[in-house]
Scaffold this active site. Structure first.
Site, PDB file in Angstrom:
ATOM      1  N   TYR A 377       0.829  -1.192   0.000  1.00  0.00           N
ATOM      2  CA  TYR A 377       0.000   0.000   0.000  1.00  0.00           C
ATOM      3  C   TYR A 377       0.873   1.255   0.000  1.00  0.00           C
ATOM      4  CZ  TYR A 377      -4.205  -2.738   0.994  1.00  0.00           C
ATOM      5  OH  TYR A 377      -5.243  -3.622   0.917  1.00  0.00           O
ATOM      6  N   GLY A 378       1.980   1.205  -0.677  1.00  0.00           N
ATOM      7  CA  GLY A 378       2.915   2.324  -0.653  1.00  0.00           C
ATOM      8  C   GLY A 378       2.312   3.631  -1.098  1.00  0.00           C
TER       9      GLY A 378
END
Length: 454
Positions: A377-378
């Site tokens: 989920y950068g």
């Protein structure tokens, strides 16, 4: 006083604002300023009038996405109601519906530019089993007022009436949640969406706190600590054995006790996170918080402590300094999760195995948080998380550190405070209580410290 611990509180300019303060004066139970902050968070709702007007006009309601907010459009049910032209009239109508007798004269409804700010009467909140009137009373009052102002008869004009209800309530009760970014909002989530006892004050997004602090790092730390500290008290995590543990922890992490956090930053401004670890352990040794237990043949020293709550507070101060140092150096909030995840190994190695901050809970949660903000989920980044997120809730000391990191971010995040929390910068200007948070915590503690003696 239960505890003998006393501290000095310093603001973000390293100026002492409270001296010899008992740590109980930093409890949300006793500190008047903290009580006012928490009362404001519980009782206040906001009505975004342009959003209300546009949604009714476009027939847009019931969306469930945070960003697009456009998957549900019914323009054939839309109505062009000049909401903004009747803002004062709508505010007065809401006031008439929610006011109760015997109030102390407090103005519970204010129109500030294009936003109606509603502070629910204390009497209403006192008889409620939850804080839900902030949503329910405000939403129903708003719907009725809009209908009356524009002469919309629920019997004769059922479609427009339903459209107004859908814009304000979203899919509720078909869905248990309200639409994200809906015209009516509050500081805190509705109670029916909170997962777990006592998590009410944790249901706020990191970036919202950053905006309310106007990206001032030490104020962000203090405001986040007030909320998360209140959550720990509400859920029972500060009862009995753990009260001093939490009081000391938040004092050093959130309120810059004895100026330790800023001193560590200054001492190591040209160094690394490891240098801060060395400085923290040395200070703990010099102050008698830890002692050398034994030495290996190599000279490696094993430390021990008879006061882990105090040593934990020192570690939290060191970790806070580590987040400030790294996030400040790279001007990016992304560093916060990495420091939270991996700095504690250094504390373990440096002390020969003394427990790391929050006895492993911070590092355990931090490793997962680093993964979700750097990998899968950068794109979300640290600021888009709520305090009660399944990743963050593993430790009550994580949230202020993430706020500190995002206060130092220079716009590197896709979800920046300016993008996710723009309205909260404006809300900060509405309420002077959000100005100089750390200073006011200290001044409030100074005011009551003599009352806690004996």
């Amino acid at each position: 006083m239960k505890y003998k611990d006393k501290i000095d509180i310093y603001n973000d300019l390293s100026k002492c604002v409270a001296k010899d303060v008992p740590i109980e004066a930093l409890s949300p139970v006793y500190n008047p300023y903290m009580g006012k902050i928490l009362d404001l968070f519980k009782r206040t709702a906001f009505i975004n009038l342009p959003k209300l007007q546009n949604c009714i006009k476009e027939g847009k309601a019931g969306w469930e996405t945070s960003t697009g907010q456009d998957e549900c459009k019914m323009p054939w049910y839309g109505k062009d109601l000049p909401i903004m032209d009747h803002a004062e009239e709508i505010a007065n109508g809401i006031r008439d519906r929610i006011k109760v007798g015997g109030e102390d004269g407090e103005d519970i409804v204010k129109l500030i530019e294009d936003t109606i700010v509603v502070k629910m009467p204390k009497k209403v909140m006192e008889i409620a089993a939850s804080r839900d009137p902030v949503y329910t009373w405000v939403m129903v009052s708003l719907a009725q007022t809009v209908a009356e102002v524009f002469g919309i008869d629920p019997i004769k004009d059922l479609n427009t009436t339903n459209m107004i209800k859908a814009v304000i309530f979203g899919r509720y009760p078909q869905s248990t949640t309200f639409s994200p970014g809906a015209p009516v909002s509050s500081f805190l989530k509705p109670s029916n969406t909170i997962d777990g006892l006592g998590c009410g004050y944790s249901g706020i997004t990191v970036n919202h706190i950053v905006a309310l602090a106007n990206k001032r790092t030490m104020d962000g730390l203090a405001l986040a600590s007030i909320l998360e500290q209140a959550a720990q008290w509400e859920m029972g995590n500060s009862v009995g054995w753990y009260e001093r543990y939490n009081l000391l922890g938040y004092a050093y992490e959130g309120y810059n006790a004895n100026n330790m956090t800023l001193d560590l930053v200054k001492e190591n401004r040209s160094g690394t996170v490891a240098d801060i670890v060395y400085s923290t352990v040395k200070r703990a040794l010099d102050d008698g918080v830890i002692k050398v237990k034994s030495k290996a043949a190599s000279g490696y020293r094993f430390y021990a402590t008879n006061d882990f709550p105090m040593y934990n507070a020192y570690e939290l101060s060191g970790t806070t300094a580590g987040v400030i140092l790294n996030s400040g150096a790279m001007r990016a909030g992304q560093a916060a999760s990495a420091v939270i995840a991996y700095m504690h190994d250094l504390f373990l190695y440096e002390t020969g195995g003394l427990p790391d901050a929050d006895t492993g809970r911070m590092q355990g949660a931090g490793i997962g948080f680093a993964f979700y903000t750097h990998s899968i989920y950068g794109g979300a980044g640290p600021g888009a998380y709520t305090f009660d997120h399944v990743i963050l809730r593993g430790s009550g000391f994580i949230q202020p550190l993430i706020v500190a990191g995002m206060c130092l971010d220079s716009g590197t995040q896709l979800f920046s405070p300016e993008m996710t929390s723009k309205v909260f910068f404006k809300i900060r200007e509405m309420f002077p209580i959000f100005q100089d948070v750390l200073q006011k915590v200290g001044e409030s503690a100074e005011e009551i410290k003599n009352d806690l003696k004996g």
